[in-house]
Design a protein around this motif. Structure first.
Motif, PDB file in Angstrom:
ATOM      1  N   VAL A 115      -2.075  32.608 -71.724  1.00 52.83           N
ATOM      2  CA  VAL A 115      -1.222  33.697 -72.210  1.00 52.83           C
ATOM      3  C   VAL A 115      -0.975  34.700 -71.091  1.00 52.83           C
ATOM      4  O   VAL A 115      -1.903  35.085 -70.372  1.00 52.83           O
ATOM      5  CB  VAL A 115      -1.876  34.394 -73.417  1.00 52.83           C
ATOM      6  CG1 VAL A 115      -1.061  35.598 -73.856  1.00 52.83           C
ATOM      7  CG2 VAL A 115      -2.022  33.409 -74.571  1.00 52.83           C
ATOM      8  N   TYR A 116       0.285  35.120 -70.945  1.00 54.36           N
ATOM      9  CA  TYR A 116       0.679  36.112 -69.944  1.00 54.36           C
ATOM     10  C   TYR A 116       1.153  37.370 -70.667  1.00 54.36           C
ATOM     11  O   TYR A 116       1.861  37.283 -71.678  1.00 54.36           O
ATOM     12  CB  TYR A 116       1.801  35.555 -69.069  1.00 54.36           C
ATOM     13  CG  TYR A 116       2.249  36.493 -67.970  1.00 54.36           C
ATOM     14  CD1 TYR A 116       1.537  36.578 -66.780  1.00 54.36           C
ATOM     15  CD2 TYR A 116       3.371  37.290 -68.123  1.00 54.36           C
ATOM     16  CE1 TYR A 116       1.939  37.436 -65.766  1.00 54.36           C
ATOM     17  CE2 TYR A 116       3.789  38.149 -67.116  1.00 54.36           C
ATOM     18  CZ  TYR A 116       3.069  38.216 -65.938  1.00 54.36           C
ATOM     19  OH  TYR A 116       3.464  39.072 -64.943  1.00 54.36           O
ATOM     20  N   THR A 126       9.011  41.241 -82.524  1.00 54.44           N
ATOM     21  CA  THR A 126       9.294  39.817 -82.609  1.00 54.44           C
ATOM     22  C   THR A 126       7.998  39.012 -82.667  1.00 54.44           C
ATOM     23  O   THR A 126       7.002  39.375 -82.054  1.00 54.44           O
ATOM     24  CB  THR A 126      10.119  39.377 -81.386  1.00 54.44           C
ATOM     25  OG1 THR A 126      11.264  40.221 -81.279  1.00 54.44           O
ATOM     26  CG2 THR A 126      10.568  37.944 -81.507  1.00 54.44           C
ATOM     27  N   VAL A 127       8.033  37.897 -83.399  1.00 50.83           N
ATOM     28  CA  VAL A 127       6.866  37.032 -83.520  1.00 50.83           C
ATOM     29  C   VAL A 127       6.863  36.030 -82.366  1.00 50.83           C
ATOM     30  O   VAL A 127       7.868  35.364 -82.109  1.00 50.83           O
ATOM     31  CB  VAL A 127       6.879  36.286 -84.868  1.00 50.83           C
ATOM     32  CG1 VAL A 127       5.724  35.294 -84.949  1.00 50.83           C
ATOM     33  CG2 VAL A 127       6.809  37.284 -86.018  1.00 50.83           C
ATOM     34  N   TYR A 128       5.724  35.937 -81.673  1.00 49.49           N
ATOM     35  CA  TYR A 128       5.564  34.982 -80.576  1.00 49.49           C
ATOM     36  C   TYR A 128       4.320  34.139 -80.809  1.00 49.49           C
ATOM     37  O   TYR A 128       3.221  34.673 -80.962  1.00 49.49           O
ATOM     38  CB  TYR A 128       5.435  35.697 -79.227  1.00 49.49           C
ATOM     39  CG  TYR A 128       6.715  36.315 -78.739  1.00 49.49           C
ATOM     40  CD1 TYR A 128       7.683  35.546 -78.100  1.00 49.49           C
ATOM     41  CD2 TYR A 128       6.960  37.668 -78.925  1.00 49.49           C
ATOM     42  CE1 TYR A 128       8.867  36.114 -77.657  1.00 49.49           C
ATOM     43  CE2 TYR A 128       8.142  38.241 -78.487  1.00 49.49           C
ATOM     44  CZ  TYR A 128       9.088  37.456 -77.851  1.00 49.49           C
ATOM     45  OH  TYR A 128      10.257  38.023 -77.420  1.00 49.49           O
ATOM     46  N   LEU A 129       4.506  32.834 -80.824  1.00 47.42           N
ATOM     47  CA  LEU A 129       3.356  31.935 -80.858  1.00 47.42           C
ATOM     48  C   LEU A 129       2.644  31.979 -79.514  1.00 47.42           C
ATOM     49  O   LEU A 129       3.288  32.021 -78.461  1.00 47.42           O
ATOM     50  CB  LEU A 129       3.813  30.505 -81.131  1.00 47.42           C
ATOM     51  CG  LEU A 129       3.824  30.024 -82.575  1.00 47.42           C
ATOM     52  CD1 LEU A 129       4.313  28.580 -82.638  1.00 47.42           C
ATOM     53  CD2 LEU A 129       2.447  30.128 -83.196  1.00 47.42           C
ATOM     54  N   LEU A 130       1.299  31.951 -79.552  1.00 51.99           N
ATOM     55  CA  LEU A 130       0.513  32.022 -78.323  1.00 51.99           C
ATOM     56  C   LEU A 130      -0.250  30.739 -78.037  1.00 51.99           C
ATOM     57  O   LEU A 130      -0.224  30.228 -76.923  1.00 51.99           O
ATOM     58  CB  LEU A 130      -0.462  33.198 -78.394  1.00 51.99           C
ATOM     59  CG  LEU A 130       0.168  34.581 -78.536  1.00 51.99           C
ATOM     60  CD1 LEU A 130      -0.922  35.627 -78.712  1.00 51.99           C
ATOM     61  CD2 LEU A 130       1.042  34.903 -77.337  1.00 51.99           C
ATOM     62  N   THR A 131      -0.969  30.223 -79.029  1.00 53.70           N
ATOM     63  CA  THR A 131      -1.795  29.036 -78.807  1.00 53.70           C
ATOM     64  C   THR A 131      -1.847  28.183 -80.068  1.00 53.70           C
ATOM     65  O   THR A 131      -1.613  28.667 -81.182  1.00 53.70           O
ATOM     66  CB  THR A 131      -3.246  29.406 -78.429  1.00 53.70           C
ATOM     67  OG1 THR A 131      -3.823  30.184 -79.491  1.00 53.70           O
ATOM     68  CG2 THR A 131      -3.306  30.194 -77.133  1.00 53.70           C
ATOM     69  N   SER A 219      13.490  34.117 -86.770  1.00 55.65           N
ATOM     70  CA  SER A 219      14.049  32.993 -87.519  1.00 55.65           C
ATOM     71  C   SER A 219      13.282  31.733 -87.137  1.00 55.65           C
ATOM     72  O   SER A 219      12.697  31.071 -87.983  1.00 55.65           O
ATOM     73  CB  SER A 219      15.542  32.839 -87.246  1.00 55.65           C
ATOM     74  OG  SER A 219      15.785  32.709 -85.864  1.00 55.65           O
ATOM     75  N   THR A 220      13.266  31.424 -85.835  1.00 54.33           N
ATOM     76  CA  THR A 220      12.399  30.375 -85.294  1.00 54.33           C
ATOM     77  C   THR A 220      11.725  30.933 -84.054  1.00 54.33           C
ATOM     78  O   THR A 220      12.383  31.504 -83.188  1.00 54.33           O
ATOM     79  CB  THR A 220      13.196  29.116 -84.921  1.00 54.33           C
ATOM     80  OG1 THR A 220      13.832  28.598 -86.093  1.00 54.33           O
ATOM     81  CG2 THR A 220      12.280  28.044 -84.338  1.00 54.33           C
ATOM     82  N   THR A 221      10.414  30.787 -83.972  1.00 51.98           N
ATOM     83  CA  THR A 221       9.680  31.336 -82.830  1.00 51.98           C
ATOM     84  C   THR A 221       9.816  30.435 -81.607  1.00 51.98           C
ATOM     85  O   THR A 221      10.391  29.345 -81.666  1.00 51.98           O
ATOM     86  CB  THR A 221       8.184  31.473 -83.160  1.00 51.98           C
ATOM     87  OG1 THR A 221       7.628  30.152 -83.340  1.00 51.98           O
ATOM     88  CG2 THR A 221       7.964  32.300 -84.410  1.00 51.98           C
ATOM     89  N   ASN A 222       9.244  30.898 -80.505  1.00 48.90           N
ATOM     90  CA  ASN A 222       9.037  30.027 -79.355  1.00 48.90           C
ATOM     91  C   ASN A 222       8.079  28.909 -79.753  1.00 48.90           C
ATOM     92  O   ASN A 222       7.533  28.901 -80.868  1.00 48.90           O
ATOM     93  CB  ASN A 222       8.457  30.826 -78.186  1.00 48.90           C
ATOM     94  CG  ASN A 222       7.079  31.383 -78.526  1.00 48.90           C
ATOM     95  OD1 ASN A 222       6.951  32.230 -79.412  1.00 48.90           O
ATOM     96  ND2 ASN A 222       6.039  30.912 -77.849  1.00 48.90           N
ATOM     97  N   SER A 223       7.860  27.968 -78.880  1.00 49.92           N
ATOM     98  CA  SER A 223       7.018  26.818 -79.220  1.00 49.92           C
ATOM     99  C   SER A 223       5.785  26.735 -78.332  1.00 49.92           C
ATOM    100  O   SER A 223       5.758  27.275 -77.223  1.00 49.92           O
ATOM    101  CB  SER A 223       7.816  25.516 -79.084  1.00 49.92           C
ATOM    102  OG  SER A 223       8.207  25.308 -77.743  1.00 49.92           O
ATOM    103  N   VAL A 224       4.755  26.051 -78.848  1.00 54.60           N
ATOM    104  CA  VAL A 224       3.592  25.652 -78.059  1.00 54.60           C
ATOM    105  C   VAL A 224       3.407  24.150 -78.266  1.00 54.60           C
ATOM    106  O   VAL A 224       3.768  23.614 -79.312  1.00 54.60           O
ATOM    107  CB  VAL A 224       2.312  26.423 -78.469  1.00 54.60           C
ATOM    108  CG1 VAL A 224       2.432  27.896 -78.115  1.00 54.60           C
ATOM    109  CG2 VAL A 224       2.017  26.251 -79.952  1.00 54.60           C
ATOM    110  N   PRO A 225       2.864  23.437 -77.266  1.00 56.56           N
ATOM    111  CA  PRO A 225       2.810  21.972 -77.363  1.00 56.56           C
ATOM    112  C   PRO A 225       1.621  21.460 -78.170  1.00 56.56           C
ATOM    113  O   PRO A 225       0.566  22.085 -78.240  1.00 56.56           O
ATOM    114  CB  PRO A 225       2.703  21.532 -75.898  1.00 56.56           C
ATOM    115  CG  PRO A 225       2.018  22.673 -75.221  1.00 56.56           C
ATOM    116  CD  PRO A 225       2.488  23.915 -75.925  1.00 56.56           C
TER     117      PRO A 225
END
Length: 230
Positions: A115-116, A126-131, A219-225
């Protein structure tokens, strides 16, 4: 008349040759899946009033040909990877305040390096996925995955009334058994939720999606793998 002599082949070699031929040749080696961890530069330099570019150093394996994404906000600049594919440096992109996952992508897979944190004033909600943990699960599905995120899951209060859980997607497949968010630290908008992974294959992107017609903060967050394994 010239005599033709047939050279005898050892039985073991013959059987091995037949077995290899029957299987279509020797098995291909496994693809070198990358590993990556932020070694230094997790926080933007400077102050909130004057954020400064930061060089982020990532160490790992099989990083040749890698590209980066800072939580959907850009790849950064001045990317450099050593010939062994074990050290990567990049200058973080300008960004809005908050924390973002640093996703490393190579031709053989994706990995969340960590995480940065960006230093900028007036964070947006805004909602951000981290892990995602664990980062892999069986192709048959059923793995319970804990997702950490920043931000407030605020929905349009009219449709539907009250709190609604987000939809969690593993690629194009919707997860099941999503649990309500749990606040990590009191007074901060940092939460975790869990979801049960559906069946899938290979590497997929995990996202949170708004389940109603409109959401205040996402609406749709960023992604994590996430990786499916046999």
């Amino acid at each position: 008349m010239t005599a033709h002599h047939r050279i005898a082949r050892p039985l073991g070699l013959t059987l091995m040759t037949l077995a290899v031929s029957a299987c279509g040749g020797l098995p291909l080696p496994l693809s070198p899946v990358p590993t990556a961890t932020i070694f230094s530069g997790q926080v933007e330099n400077g102050t909130n009033a004057n954020p400064l570019p930061t060089t982020v150093t990532i160490v790992g394996t099989n990083l040749q040909g890698a590209t980066l994404d800072f939580g959907g906000e850009g790849p950064g600049t001045a990317l450099n990877i050593n010939s062994a594919g074990t050290v990567l440096t990049v200058t973080a992109p300008p960004n809005r305040a908050g924390r973002r996952p640093v996703i490393v992508s190579t031709p053989n897979g994706k990995v969340n390096a960590g995480v940065y944190t960006f230093r900028q004033p007036t964070p947006r909600p805004t909602v951000y996925l981290l892990t995602a943990y664990p980062t892999s699960g069986l192709i048959t599905g059923g793995t319970t995955v804990t997702l950490a995120f920043d931000g407030n899951l605020t929905y349009n209060p009219a449709t539907p009334a009250g709190f609604t859980l987000p939809d969690v997607y593993f690629g194009a497949a919707r997860a099941t058994s999503v649990t309500p968010p749990v606040q990590i630290l009191s007074g901060e908008e940092r939460y975790t939720i869990t979801a049960v992974a559906p069946a899938g294959t290979g590497f997929v992107d995990v996202t949170l999606r708004c389940p109603v017609a409109s959401c205040y903060t996402f609406s749709t967050t960023n992604s994590v793998p996430f990786r499916y394994v046999p």
